[in-house]
Motif scaffolding. Structure first.
Motif, short mmCIF file in Angstrom:
data_model
loop_
_atom_site.label_atom_id
_atom_site.label_comp_id
_atom_site.label_asym_id
_atom_site.label_seq_id
_atom_site.Cartn_x
_atom_site.Cartn_y
_atom_site.Cartn_z
N HIS A 61 0.86 -1.19 0.00
CA HIS A 61 0.00 0.00 0.00
C HIS A 61 0.90 1.24 0.00
O HIS A 61 1.85 1.30 0.79
CB HIS A 61 -0.90 -0.01 1.24
CG HIS A 61 -1.96 1.06 1.24
ND1 HIS A 61 -1.67 2.39 1.48
CD2 HIS A 61 -3.29 1.00 1.01
CE1 HIS A 61 -2.78 3.10 1.41
NE2 HIS A 61 -3.78 2.28 1.13
N PRO A 62 0.61 2.22 -0.85
CA PRO A 62 1.51 3.38 -0.96
C PRO A 62 1.73 4.13 0.35
O PRO A 62 2.81 4.67 0.58
CB PRO A 62 0.82 4.27 -2.00
CG PRO A 62 -0.56 3.73 -2.18
CD PRO A 62 -0.52 2.28 -1.78
N LEU A 63 0.76 4.15 1.24
CA LEU A 63 0.91 4.92 2.48
C LEU A 63 0.93 4.05 3.73
O LEU A 63 1.56 4.41 4.72
CB LEU A 63 -0.25 5.92 2.61
CG LEU A 63 -0.43 6.91 1.46
CD1 LEU A 63 -1.74 7.69 1.60
CD2 LEU A 63 0.77 7.87 1.40
N LEU A 64 0.25 2.94 3.68
CA LEU A 64 0.06 2.17 4.91
C LEU A 64 1.11 1.09 5.14
O LEU A 64 1.15 0.47 6.20
CB LEU A 64 -1.35 1.55 4.94
CG LEU A 64 -2.51 2.56 4.92
CD1 LEU A 64 -3.86 1.85 4.92
CD2 LEU A 64 -2.43 3.51 6.12
N LYS A 65 1.96 0.84 4.15
CA LYS A 65 3.00 -0.17 4.34
C LYS A 65 4.04 0.33 5.33
O LYS A 65 4.36 1.50 5.38
CB LYS A 65 3.65 -0.51 3.00
CG LYS A 65 4.63 -1.67 3.11
CD LYS A 65 4.97 -2.30 1.79
CE LYS A 65 6.03 -3.37 2.03
NZ LYS A 65 6.30 -4.17 0.86
#
Ligand SMILES: CC(=O)N[C@@H](CC(=O)O)C(=O)O
Ligand SMILES: [Zn+2]
Length: 313
Positions: A161-165
């Motif tokens: 995920h672009p933000l949640l990783k």
């Protein structure tokens, strides 16, 4: 990885690590890893060196998630390349040591596979955590494990995920795999949770042995739940929570949540409903460790990934 016809070739998975105690209060992984440090017979496989390892010993000693900062968020390029010094948080120093032993992250010298053993207070069952949809080796392994434990189920959570990783301990390996088993309270051992973690790991190691022996795994598909969004509890202006997970949602990890379904229950009994678009599959519902992360649960969407054929190079 190289490609000959339609089969992807990977090097032998010779160096494998099993991490326990990345969070010092998640008892199944800590207990299994300590057992295997004493006697590793159960995790030995032909042609594989398997190293059981306690990643955060100070947190384990205190039976707390972490001492200074969450180790399972600490493996950023910035932390790993920070000049070492006494002023660094304990877990950042520890991340640097782990990266030296099992990495360096992203390099050819890194361990082939790292299993990172976690427990959750959520009712997630025995969940495999996959970090990349393009990791065909891991997809094949997860397919193998799912088949081996059927009719029991073993959901796959894809954290791409672009933000949640986030930057996990296992991310130093070429093929990182998280194993998240619950429900189990923090600091507590439950026999059913302990045993299901042990069984999944057994199948995972069997897969690696078969792969190293040269068995070719044909193309397959794997159903996964891809992380979509995180949902926080309703809070007042001071940041204190003003609602709880709704009883209809509590313990319903991996079950569909549709627009209009109850999500939170205010302390006065009022229901807060889900207002997103389309069906999502919540997980990590009411995870104890996530109150401080402003997270009541994460939503996911279902997806089917295709894994190409693989064999040993
Ligand atoms: C409850 C818990 O610790 N979950 C893990 C998930 C993971 O390993 O990706 C974490 O937040 O680091
Ligand atoms: Zn954990």
């Amino acid at each position: 990885m190289t490609s000959i016809s339609n089969v992807s070739c990977f090097n032998e998975a010779r160096r494998v690590a099993i991490f326990g105690g990345t969070h010092g209060n998640e008892m199944s992984g800590i207990t299994l890893v300590n057992l295997w440090i004493k006697n590793g017979k159960e995790i030995q496989r032909k042609g594989v060196e398997t190293k059981p390892f306690i990643t955060n010993p100070r947190a384990v000693e205190k039976c707390t998630r972490y001492v200074d900062t969450d180790l399972n968020r600490a493996f950023t390029t910035e932390n790993l390349s920070a000049p070492s010094g006494d002023d660094l948080p304990y877990e950042v120093k520890r991340a640097q040591q782990i990266n030296e032993i099992f990495g360096p992250k992203g390099s050819p010298d890194a361990y082939d596979v790292i299993f990172d053993l976690h427990n959750t207070t959520s009712n997630m069952g025995c969940t495999l955590i996959l970090e990349s949809s393009k990791d065909h080796f891991n997809l094949q392994m997860m397919h193998y494990i799912k088949k081996a434990i059927a009719p029991d189920s073993c959901p796959v959570l894809l954290t791409e995920h672009p933000l949640l990783k986030y930057s996990t301990s296992r991310s130093v390996a070429k093929h990182p795999i998280g194993l998240e088993v619950g429900p189990q309270p923090q600091g507590v051992l439950r026999s059913n949770i302990f045993e299901s973690m042990r069984v999944v790991l057994k199948h995972a190691l069997d897969f690696i042995e078969l792969f190293n022996e040269g068995l070719e795994f044909p193309p397959c598909s794997v159903d996964v739940f891809r992380v979509w969004d995180k949902m926080d509890y309703p809070r007042d202006t001071n940041g204190n929570i003003i609602a709880m997970v709704h009883p209809n949602l509590q313990d319903c990890d991996w079950e569909p949540l549709n627009p209009g379904d109850p999500m939170f229950q205010m302390f006065d009994g009022t229901t807060v409903r889900y207002e997103g678009v389309g069906t999502v599959y919540p997980t990590f519902i009411n995870e104890a460790a996530y109150y401080e992360k402003q997270q009541a649960f994460v939503t996911t969407r279902r997806e089917t990934l295709v894994a190409g054929a693989i064999k040993k190079a």
